[in-house]
Design a protein around this motif. Structure first.
Motif, PDB file in Angstrom:
ATOM      1  N   PHE A 539      -0.565   7.824  -0.728  1.00 63.06           N
ATOM      2  CA  PHE A 539       0.909   7.042  -0.378  1.00 63.06           C
ATOM      3  C   PHE A 539       1.129   6.607   0.940  1.00 63.06           C
ATOM      4  N   PRO A 540       0.975   7.509   1.788  1.00 61.91           N
ATOM      5  CA  PRO A 540       1.296   7.018   3.467  1.00 61.91           C
ATOM      6  C   PRO A 540       0.267   5.915   3.886  1.00 61.91           C
ATOM      7  N   ASP A 541      -1.029   5.825   3.142  1.00 67.71           N
ATOM      8  CA  ASP A 541      -1.791   4.815   3.807  1.00 67.71           C
ATOM      9  C   ASP A 541      -1.434   3.634   3.046  1.00 67.71           C
ATOM     10  N   VAL A 542      -0.833   3.631   1.810  1.00 60.95           N
ATOM     11  CA  VAL A 542      -0.452   2.421   1.086  1.00 60.95           C
ATOM     12  C   VAL A 542       0.750   1.602   1.911  1.00 60.95           C
ATOM     13  N   ILE A 543       1.589   2.434   2.437  1.00 63.96           N
ATOM     14  CA  ILE A 543       2.656   2.003   3.299  1.00 63.96           C
ATOM     15  C   ILE A 543       2.284   1.316   4.547  1.00 63.96           C
ATOM     16  N   THR A 544       1.158   1.904   5.174  1.00 64.36           N
ATOM     17  CA  THR A 544       0.565   1.458   6.290  1.00 64.36           C
ATOM     18  C   THR A 544      -0.020  -0.045   5.986  1.00 64.36           C
ATOM     19  N   ASN A 545      -0.642   0.133   4.876  1.00 63.73           N
ATOM     20  CA  ASN A 545      -1.360  -1.223   4.609  1.00 63.73           C
ATOM     21  C   ASN A 545      -0.393  -2.280   4.287  1.00 63.73           C
ATOM     22  N   THR A 546       0.550  -1.923   3.616  1.00 66.50           N
ATOM     23  CA  THR A 546       1.631  -2.930   3.179  1.00 66.50           C
ATOM     24  C   THR A 546       2.297  -3.421   4.554  1.00 66.50           C
ATOM     25  N   LEU A 547       2.375  -2.670   5.459  1.00 65.33           N
ATOM     26  CA  LEU A 547       2.942  -3.296   6.606  1.00 65.33           C
ATOM     27  C   LEU A 547       2.131  -4.421   7.359  1.00 65.33           C
ATOM     28  N   LYS A 548       0.712  -4.120   6.893  1.00 64.22           N
ATOM     29  CA  LYS A 548      -0.340  -5.403   7.299  1.00 64.22           C
ATOM     30  C   LYS A 548      -0.263  -6.813   6.417  1.00 64.22           C
ATOM     31  N   THR A 549      -0.077  -6.265   5.070  1.00 69.17           N
ATOM     32  CA  THR A 549      -0.220  -7.372   4.174  1.00 69.17           C
ATOM     33  C   THR A 549       1.217  -7.970   3.911  1.00 69.17           C
ATOM     34  N   ASN A 550       2.193  -7.355   4.298  1.00 70.82           N
ATOM     35  CA  ASN A 550       3.613  -7.928   3.872  1.00 70.82           C
ATOM     36  C   ASN A 550       3.676  -8.359   2.297  1.00 70.82           C
ATOM     37  N   GLU A 551       2.957  -7.527   1.602  1.00 69.90           N
ATOM     38  CA  GLU A 551       2.765  -7.867   0.238  1.00 69.90           C
ATOM     39  C   GLU A 551       3.448  -6.826  -0.591  1.00 69.90           C
ATOM     40  N   PRO A 552       4.514  -7.010  -1.334  1.00 67.96           N
ATOM     41  CA  PRO A 552       5.241  -5.919  -2.276  1.00 67.96           C
ATOM     42  C   PRO A 552       3.942  -5.594  -3.312  1.00 67.96           C
ATOM     43  N   THR A 553       3.142  -6.348  -3.924  1.00 69.53           N
ATOM     44  CA  THR A 553       2.151  -5.866  -4.632  1.00 69.53           C
ATOM     45  C   THR A 553       1.562  -4.777  -4.166  1.00 69.53           C
ATOM     46  N   THR A 554       1.117  -4.679  -2.975  1.00 69.39           N
ATOM     47  CA  THR A 554       0.402  -3.500  -2.722  1.00 69.39           C
ATOM     48  C   THR A 554       0.816  -2.247  -3.234  1.00 69.39           C
ATOM     49  N   ILE A 555       2.231  -2.361  -2.939  1.00 70.07           N
ATOM     50  CA  ILE A 555       2.950  -1.040  -3.587  1.00 70.07           C
ATOM     51  C   ILE A 555       2.921  -0.796  -5.024  1.00 70.07           C
ATOM     52  N   VAL A 556       3.443  -2.286  -5.734  1.00 69.58           N
ATOM     53  CA  VAL A 556       3.699  -2.130  -6.919  1.00 69.58           C
ATOM     54  C   VAL A 556       2.128  -1.931  -7.771  1.00 69.58           C
TER      55      VAL A 556
END
Ligand code: ARG
Length: 612
Positions: A539-556
């Motif tokens: 999960f923490p890596d998912v968040i870091t990655n989402t900050l790069k993509t700005n894509e909610p789908t990364t989390i969803v």
């Protein structure tokens, strides 16, 4: 687990006495995987001789667990030789240890699988102790983000573009705040322009004080429709060669707007009432989505002096030119072929949408000195934002490099029963009602819910949001109430159900929290449980990655993967009925899963329910 010392102490308990290698990019106190990363990077650095700052970022998280917990593409290390052979060679040299099971060479990749016992010990206590902050990081500390989103138009229909901007913008605000950014949430209202003249003229003809106070958004919308119908009819007449009696709606509107731009008090007073009443209503509706704007700005708020200054710069720098009494920017002349031409001042001296955006951007930088400014606006306005950013650049406004346009595709078929959508409220109501109907179909469960209407409303909102955030932002999607309110498939209700089920296990197991926190984690052994654990660790890596993509789908997408693994674990990983120490360990795992699910749902803007 607040400090590096805490982490080192935990490692010592595991019998790992080597000091933890320090990497600048590692965040070992917030992300347990970074502990593994640091260690693997260090070994790989020793084996390959490649510099540490190249090795570390080459250790990437994986979307599928079969690919390992971390994967490294050998070519990223830029070592001469056949990548396949290098992979095999390095893997054979990798020492045995408590962190990782033997790495695997797979073509030009090396897959690393963590030792599950070590992983459990490093991850679960971290999740349970960090609780609502597990997944968060400090990457934004000391930085400021201005996020402009929703930006509805007063008295014009609320459309799908506004819905998406609201959902995505709120999500980004939560995400940035979660990572310690100082976030300023701004709603830049469409509260200026000739349309307002039209509205004022119609209000003077057929408006009602009572209706305006009662439901300003509805009433202004009605006036807007009437005024536009009249204006259209007049245009038709003119086209057909007929003459109008008296002044046309459009002429009156233009004149009215001119008065507003000239600052005439009476014209401004009426406009201000429209605006103030609309904002009050807006705030209530946004509250239903847990959104609170820091600032209601708007096109009307842009200072005339700022726009005059901008106009002067554009003239001095030869960016703008006169064209039949108006002022335009011919982008082609400045080397931007695709951007065409744009008017920045009309013949009568009044400003335009673009002019106001130029002034607004300058004022925002002046006021907030942001590190990033995000415009969450539909891809239909790609050209507009490119023109805006280009003008700012030509003007030498360096802050433009900090401006980002987060765009998104269209939604087809967003209508309510009555047809035209007037505001967000009506969409939320309608989906909430549909959700209620779906819930009623399961009588058994429905009877157990204390406040079904409220729960239906909450889940309905989740349904809308998850449907919106499931694909990449740029994708179009159809607004499909039946699909989004289903409990099956990748939907909001499915995620809510997964959360409620975890809450119910916790209630039924009835193990006191302190005993869960001190469970013997070596008892987590089933492959399904380990799979879940590995997913939670990401999960923490998912968040870091989402900050790069700005894509909610990364989390969803991550959540759908996680909840699927979760639901397939229930059969095997039973809490109720298991031997006590085992039950405690499993409960620690499920409580960790609930924490991750809840944190992620809240970031997305959902309110996780405990029963449904
Ligand atoms: N009010 C505009 C619309 O509804 C969106 C505003 C977008 N933001 C901006 N700075 N132009 O189309």
């Amino acid at each position: 687990i607040g400090s590096i010392e805490d982490v080192q102490a935990m490692l010592n308990e595991l019998g790992i006495t080597d000091p933890l290698p320090t990497y600048e990019a590692a965040s070992v106190t917030t992300n347990p995987i970074d502990i593994f990363r640091s260690y693997i990077a260090e070994e790989m650095h020793k084996i390959t001789g490649v510099s540490r700052d190249i090795v570390y970022p080459a250790l990437e998280w994986t979307q599928q667990m079969e690919k390992g917990d971390l994967i490294m593409a050998v070519p990223r290390l830029r070592v001469k030789g056949d990548p396949k052979a290098l992979a095999a060679d390095w893997v054979s040299k990798f020492p045995e240890n408590q962190y990782i099971l033997a790495p695997e060479a797979d073509n030009q990749f090396i897959k690393f699988f963590f030792n599950p016992k070590t992983l459990a010990r490093l991850t679960i206590p971290s999740i349970l102790s960090k609780a609502t902050r597990y997944g968060a990081n400090h990457s934004g500390a000391g930085k400021k983000a201005l996020i402009e989103f929703s930006s509805v138009n007063i008295a014009k229909p609320f459309h799908a573009g506004h819905l998406r901007s609201t959902i995505i913008g709120a999500f980004l605000s939560n995400l940035y705040e979660y990572c310690d950014w100082e976030v300023v949430k701004m709603n830049y209202l469409g509260d200026w322009g000739k349309q307002f003249g039209l509205l004022a003229v119609e209000f003077e003809e057929s408006g009602s004080e009572e209706k305006l106070n009662d439901d300003p958004i509805q009433h202004l919308f009605e006036l807007y429709v009437t005024a536009n119908t009249k204006a259209k009819a007049e245009e038709e007449k003119i086209k057909a060669g007929e003459t109008l009696e008296g002044e046309s709606m459009n002429d009156k509107a233009r004149a009215y707007f001119k008065k507003m731009e000239d600052g005439e008090p009476r014209a401004l007073a009426l406009w201000k009432r429209f605006r103030d009443l609309s904002i009050i209503k807006c705030e209530k509706v946004y509250a239903r989505l847990n959104i609170k704007f820091d600032i209601y700005s708007g096109e009307s708020q842009v200072g005339a002096d700022t726009m005059a200054k901008a106009s002067q710069i554009m003239e001095d720098k030869g960016i703008s030119e006169n064209s039949e009494g108006a002022k335009i920017v011919d982008f082609v002349k400045h080397g931007y072929k695709k951007l065409g031409k744009a008017i920045i001042q009309k013949k009568d001296g009044t400003t335009l949408y673009l002019t106001r955006d130029i002034g607004a951007a300058m004022e925002r930088y002046e006021t907030y000195k942001f590190d990033t400014m995000i415009y969450v606006v539909s891809s239909q306005q790609d050209l507009h934002l490119q023109q805006l950013f280009t003008i700012l650049k030509l003007m030498g406004q360096d802050f433009v490099s900090k401006c980002v346009h987060i765009n998104f595709g269209l939604v087809a078929g967003m209508k309510t029963r009555s047809g035209e959508v007037v505001f967000l409220d009506s969409i939320l109501d309608e989906v909430g009602e549909a959700m209620h109907e779906v819930m009623k179909k399961n009588e058994e469960k429905y009877k157990q819910v204390e406040n079904p209407e409220e729960v239906a409303d909450t889940i309905g909102k989740s349904a809308i949001m998850i449907q919106d955030m499931t694909g990449k932002r740029i994708n179009n999607y159809p607004f499909d109430i039946k699909r989004m309110t289903s409990f099956e498939g990748d939907t909001g209700p499915y995620l809510q159900y997964a959360h409620a089920r975890l809450c119910s296990i916790l209630r039924k197991a009835n193990i006191p929290m302190p005993l869960i926190h001190t469970a013997d984690l070596t008892l987590i052994t089933e492959p399904q449980a380990i799979m879940l654990l590995r997913t939670l660790a990401q999960f923490p890596d998912v968040i870091t990655n989402t900050l790069k993509t700005n894509e909610p789908t990364t989390i969803v997408n991550y959540l759908f993967k996680m909840t699927q693994i979760l639901s397939s674990s229930y059969e095997v990983v039973k809490v109720v009925g298991s031997e006590e120490s085992v039950a405690r360990a499993r409960m620690a795992l499920f409580e960790s899963a609930r924490t991750v699910l809840s944190n992620a749902m809240k970031l997305l803007g959902l309110t996780p329910v405990e029963r449904m």
